[in-house]
Design an enzyme around this catalytic site. Sequence first.
Site, PDB file in Angstrom:
ATOM      1  N   GLU A  69     -16.877 -51.704 -86.124  1.00  0.00           N
ATOM      2  CA  GLU A  69     -15.921 -51.839 -85.021  1.00  0.00           C
ATOM      3  C   GLU A  69     -14.576 -51.213 -85.371  1.00  0.00           C
ATOM      4  OE1 GLU A  69     -16.644 -52.730 -82.137  1.00  0.00           O
ATOM      5  OE2 GLU A  69     -18.423 -54.004 -82.241  1.00  0.00           O
ATOM      6  N   ASP A 216     -28.509 -48.151 -81.028  1.00  0.00           N
ATOM      7  CA  ASP A 216     -28.067 -47.221 -79.991  1.00  0.00           C
ATOM      8  C   ASP A 216     -27.260 -46.012 -80.483  1.00  0.00           C
ATOM      9  OD1 ASP A 216     -26.038 -48.949 -80.708  1.00  0.00           O
ATOM     10  OD2 ASP A 216     -25.548 -49.599 -78.695  1.00  0.00           O
ATOM     11  N   GLU A 310     -26.252 -59.125 -69.691  1.00  0.00           N
ATOM     12  CA  GLU A 310     -26.325 -58.709 -71.091  1.00  0.00           C
ATOM     13  C   GLU A 310     -27.769 -58.449 -71.520  1.00  0.00           C
ATOM     14  OE1 GLU A 310     -23.540 -58.279 -74.517  1.00  0.00           O
ATOM     15  OE2 GLU A 310     -23.939 -57.593 -72.478  1.00  0.00           O
TER      16      GLU A 310
END
Length: 852
Positions: A69, A216, A310
């Site tokens: 992140e 992803d 979600e």
Amino acid sequence: MPLTCRGRVRGQEPSRGDVDDALGKFSLTLIDSLDTLVVLNKTKEFEDAVRKVLRDVNLDNDVVVSVFETNIRVLGGLLGGHSLAIMLKEKGEYMQWYNDELLQMAKQLGYKLLPAFNTTSGLPYPRINLKFGIRKPEARTGTETDTCTACAGTLILEFAALSRFTGATIFEEYARKALDFLWEKRQRSSNLVGVTINIHTGDWVRKDSGVGAGIDSYYEYLLKAYVLLGDDSFLERFNTHYDAIMRYISQPPLLLDVHIHKPMLNARTWMDALLAFFPGLQVLKGDIRPAIETHEMLYQVIKKHNFLPEAFTTDFRVHWAQHPLRPEFAESTYFLYKATGDPYYLEVGKTLIENLNKYARVPCGFAAMKDVRTGSHEDRMDSFFLAEMFKYLYLLFADKEDIIFDIEDYIFTTEAHLLPLWLSTTNQSMSKKNTTSEYTELDDSNFDWTCPNTQILFPNDPLYAQSIREPLKNVVDKSCPRGIIRVEESFRSGAKPPLRARDFMATNPEHLEILKKMGAASSIDAEDGLRFMQEMIELSSQQQKEQQLPPRAVQIVSHPFFGRVVLTAGPAQFGLDLSKHKETRGFVASSKPYNGCSELTNPEAVMGKIALIQRGQCMFAEKARNIQNAGAIGGIVIDDNEGSSSDTAPLFQMAGDGKDTDDIKIPMLFLFSKEGSIILDAIREYEEVEVLLSDKAKDRAAILKGKMIPSYIINSNPEMENEEQPSSENDSQNQSAEQMTSISQEIDLIDQESLEETSLNSHPESLSPADTDNAASVSPSEQNSNPAENHETTSLDGECTDLDNQLQEQSETEEDSSPNVSWGKKVQPIDSILADWNEDIEAFEMMEKDEL
């Protein structure tokens, strides 16, 4: 924190677990949204924001943060800001004082992240202490053994850009080494990678594979690394993985996880929202048809729930109900519009914007959805909302002259930060191509060295995309697909289909015999057994969920909230069922005693109102009886555990007292301390606070209309049409109606955006009541009807039902049971009504100013 109107500071709020790893006390949202300001042509604001970052941001904090992140949001944000700062400086008007200060901060942060790579594999630790690094006692991290594939494989763009900008090659070298290791550890027979891997041994910990959460952006960065850096090996690796994805994971229009060792076997029967980025990546690859198919499926899910849940199942039911305002679908919409030129995707973007303004907008920003089924909010607006969602939606509608630079000169990182393509020829790393890797030889054009030109595929022909979308238009509402079952080519001809968990009967001898064979006869039987067990677990879990009552909503509808704030509430197993009856609306009042455990001493204060009571000291049913006896029309129990929140605690249901609770007729809802304090703070500030208790949040426009248009004007009662009324009363009322209609038109002009009709796809079942109502003809009961009631689901086998219908048993007689207001009743004087209306018009004008 858009509900409490303050920033979220790490350590000052209750921990949300891993979600907080993105916070490092380094002004995350400010840095993450720097380049968004330039895209939106807010150059003066961008210059001010850069000065604030340089003045206030400290990267040397004793905080444990996520390497992943921090890389994509903070390092990427600083590099994106630097890229556009030097662009503006070259133009000669803004940022003339800038001297690579953001780049120096990025370099400092890069060196702080490097200790995370101190592993035998070269894969980074998932977390690092910004001040103390890894493994030191004061670091409080460095003991982890696993990381996700995306966490280790989503570094190359930012780290390579940092190396190319600064000339320090170490960053690109470390990121390349991590990618090399992941490539070497792929499952060789399927060419797929798992979700999590041991950073020391390289063993796969989770062996399921998909294109959503956990994997992803690994695939995304392989293709984009080729685009940015020009290294053929990245494209070769991506193409090898892509062929495997299309062979095993892609089950159009679905993208389902599989096992890396048994890729014909589905690993789960649901999909997560993060895979919505994949159609956009397919556009970059040049594979348009499957991109259009998956995107259209996702859009149908959004039209059903207003937002993308979600996670949702293969038959499009909600699996995880949250929606943290993720931007991946908007990203894919933008790239599909660029590829096809089809105005349909502008309509999709319009839907996204309208839903955000209608359901997520709150006084201090946009609040994440706690539950898409109820419309309740979470006190959360992640930095990626401004970094990505704003950027992609603006670019979707922007003309070329609206952007002050050429967007084609840049590539988007996974956080939508902009890196210039000229980096490919600057300070190139001496890293050699991985010559030990073997690439799959394919027969098709999968290894073309350039992406296919969409002008050749179809010269901006909207009918091409439309012809692909058309068969999928009703895939969610009009069909009920079961989980797609893959059948191995090696199945014996004429063999019976495998036993499914939903069909299993313990009293059936044939079923019991099949169970005995599973795992014993052959590898095919073993796979059947594994699939059967997975289905049984999911079926059991689903049945447990169905036994639980769904969450409810408390919506603050009075000034200045007007329905913008929606709080997640726990239901009660007694009292009025809000899913079967009309919502309850009223002003709130605190009961005395506050715990509600004895006869109320202030019955006049709660008479006709919704009573607030505190949890504790007696049974919930006893509290409900006491406030009901005092004349309350509903009750809200507020948790006595200070600091508790629906953000961090599971849904709470209020149980009865073991006795017959049929005598309790009022609705009762439960709020955790944090949500309850929002109402209590509103009472302290505004004194009179009106709320709506419902099973699902109501459209703000409908709330405002319902509040402001007197029911005797908009009510159309066919039984009254032929009744004669006294002429003077008729004249008076007709005159009143004309005046009210005039004012109503003024209000419609003031707040066109929130009240305008939307008809994006000619599917009336996909529109909420607020989209189709008419203030001159709709009755109050219709205005406040549940949006879920307008969704009709056609079942193929009689067993499939809409999740909303499953959670909310619809009352077909609701309209009949809602009493119409008689013309004969005494009405409020017109002067008083007009005064109220003028006050509400002022409120509308204030709202319009806020929204602008």
